[in-house]
Design an enzyme around this catalytic site. Structure first.
Site, PDB file in Angstrom:
ATOM      1  N   HIS A 241       0.820  -1.212   0.000  1.00 41.17           N
ATOM      2  CA  HIS A 241       0.000   0.000   0.000  1.00 41.17           C
ATOM      3  C   HIS A 241       0.862   1.274   0.000  1.00 41.17           C
ATOM      4  O   HIS A 241       0.735   2.125  -0.876  1.00 41.17           O
ATOM      5  CB  HIS A 241      -0.925  -0.002   1.221  1.00 41.17           C
ATOM      6  CG  HIS A 241      -1.815  -1.212   1.316  1.00 41.17           C
ATOM      7  ND1 HIS A 241      -2.785  -1.510   0.386  1.00 41.17           N
ATOM      8  CD2 HIS A 241      -1.867  -2.198   2.238  1.00 41.17           C
ATOM      9  CE1 HIS A 241      -3.407  -2.627   0.742  1.00 41.17           C
ATOM     10  NE2 HIS A 241      -2.870  -3.070   1.853  1.00 41.17           N
TER      11      HIS A 241
HETATM   12  O1  RIB Z   1      -4.683   0.589   4.720  1.00 39.53           O
HETATM   13  C1  RIB Z   1      -3.290   0.540   4.539  1.00 39.53           C
HETATM   14  C2  RIB Z   1      -2.629   1.648   5.268  1.00 39.53           C
HETATM   15  O2  RIB Z   1      -2.877   1.522   6.660  1.00 39.53           O
HETATM   16  C3  RIB Z   1      -1.089   1.613   5.129  1.00 39.53           C
HETATM   17  O3  RIB Z   1      -0.613   2.927   5.218  1.00 39.53           O
HETATM   18  C4  RIB Z   1      -0.664   0.815   6.311  1.00 39.53           C
HETATM   19  O4  RIB Z   1       0.663   1.153   6.745  1.00 39.53           O
HETATM   20  C5  RIB Z   1      -1.661   1.253   7.346  1.00 39.53           C
HETATM   21  O5  RIB Z   1      -1.184   2.454   7.915  1.00 39.53           O
END
Ligand code: RIB
Ligand code: CA
Length: 311
Positions: A241
């Site tokens: 992500h």
């Molecule tokens: O949903 C994914 C996000 O939430 C990413 O930034 C992960 O590190 C968590 O913070």
């Protein structure tokens, strides 16, 4: 060619760690600041993790700042079930002597943006509490930044922190909504794009055999998420992500997006933190962001492996 100036606000967090590894390796990037915010785990862990990660990635000269300890409104939400209680799933990094700079993240971000008007890209990959605070204290800040690239939200896919909401936006919906209303030049990298931004187990193995401690760390911590990603996203790989948002800042051509309106629910109970957008609707409003919804995954994977080979 001028380097891309990046200020990274993060909540390390294993995928935040992967994003920092990639940013530090990128020859086209100059990291001018890193700030930690409470998110995946409390600030008491995200800040030390950010310090250790900058030392681990030879960013010893890059200042690290402490940001918000809790959301603007509401209770603290964490994701230790994914990232472990310490934020790095128990994986230790080499010892170092780094300490955080005394000024808070929101002051440092404004000072950095004012020093390089129109040149700094803020990459925000945690809850947006510190960013919203910075925009509130410094109304000129949105206009000083070249762009704000945000990992957050789930537009046309289910949330990962509730059925409706992605973690960063659910952790601080008011902050996310404030940033979306700020007038900054925004690029939103929601789960719609990041769930397609993954490395296969074979690609993770290719990374591991690159041999550097950094490549092995990346492959190890992200490889441990493959079963979770299979069960929750139905993909055979590790979704990245935060690296996806970072890669967009450096190589936007890897992604597909569109100008659209986006907003975050802050009032409702069931859909609190939900990202709403007209990107896939005929009911159009004035656009306030570029919303990413697709990625050239093979090229994304190649770019990541090429960057990690730089260590
Ligand atoms: O949903 C994914 C996000 O939430 C990413 O930034 C992960 O590190 C968590 O913070
Ligand atoms: Ca994060």
């Amino acid at each position: 060619m001028d380097k891309k100036l990046l200020f990274i606000d993060c909540d390390p967090g294993i995928d935040d760690a992967a994003a920092l590894l990639l940013a530090a390796a990128a020859p086209e990037a100059e990291i001018i600041g890193v700030s930690a915010v409470a998110g995946n785990v409390p600030l008491e862990h995200t800040l030390p993790n950010a310090l250790a990660l900058t030392a681990f990635t030879h960013l010893d000269a890059v200042p690290v700042y402490a940001g918000a300890t809790r959301p603007l409104i509401g209770e603290v939400l964490t994701a230790a079930y994914v990232h472990g209680m310490d934020g790095l799933r128990g994986h230790t990094l080499p010892p170092h002597t780094r300490t955080a700079c005394p000024e808070p993240a929101w002051t440092a971000l404004h000072r950095a943006a004012a020093a390089y008007p129109g040149r700094v890209t803020l990459v925000a990959v945690g809850p947006l509490t510190s960013v919203a605070t910075a925009f509130s204290l410094h109304p000129d800040l949105p206009g000083l930044l070249k762009q704000v690239v945000i990992m957050g939200g789930a537009a046309a896919v289910p949330g990962n922190a509730s059925p409706a909401a992605e973690f960063n936006f659910l952790a601080d919906p008011e902050a996310a909504e404030a940033v979306l209303r700020s007038g900054a030049r925004l690029a939103l990298c929601p789960l719609d794009a990041t769930e397609k931004a993954y490395l296969t187990p074979e690609e993770l193995e290719t990374m591991a055999v690159l041999g550097s401690p950094q490549a092995r760390f990346f492959a190890q911590v992200m490889g441990e998420t493959v079963p979770w990603c299979r069960d929750n996203y139905g993909i055979h790989g590790a979704t990245l992500h935060d690296p996806a948002a970072l890669l967009y800042a450096l190589h936007p051509e890897l992604f597909t997006g569109k100008a659209c309106w986006a907003g975050v629910e802050t009032e409702a109970q069931l859909t609190r933190g939900k990202l709403f957008t007209d990107a896939f609707s005929d009911a159009k409003k004035d656009p306030n962001c570029t919303l990413l919804y697709d990625v050239d995954r093979p090229a994304f994977a190649r770019t990541i492996l090429d960057l990690m080979a730089c260590y």
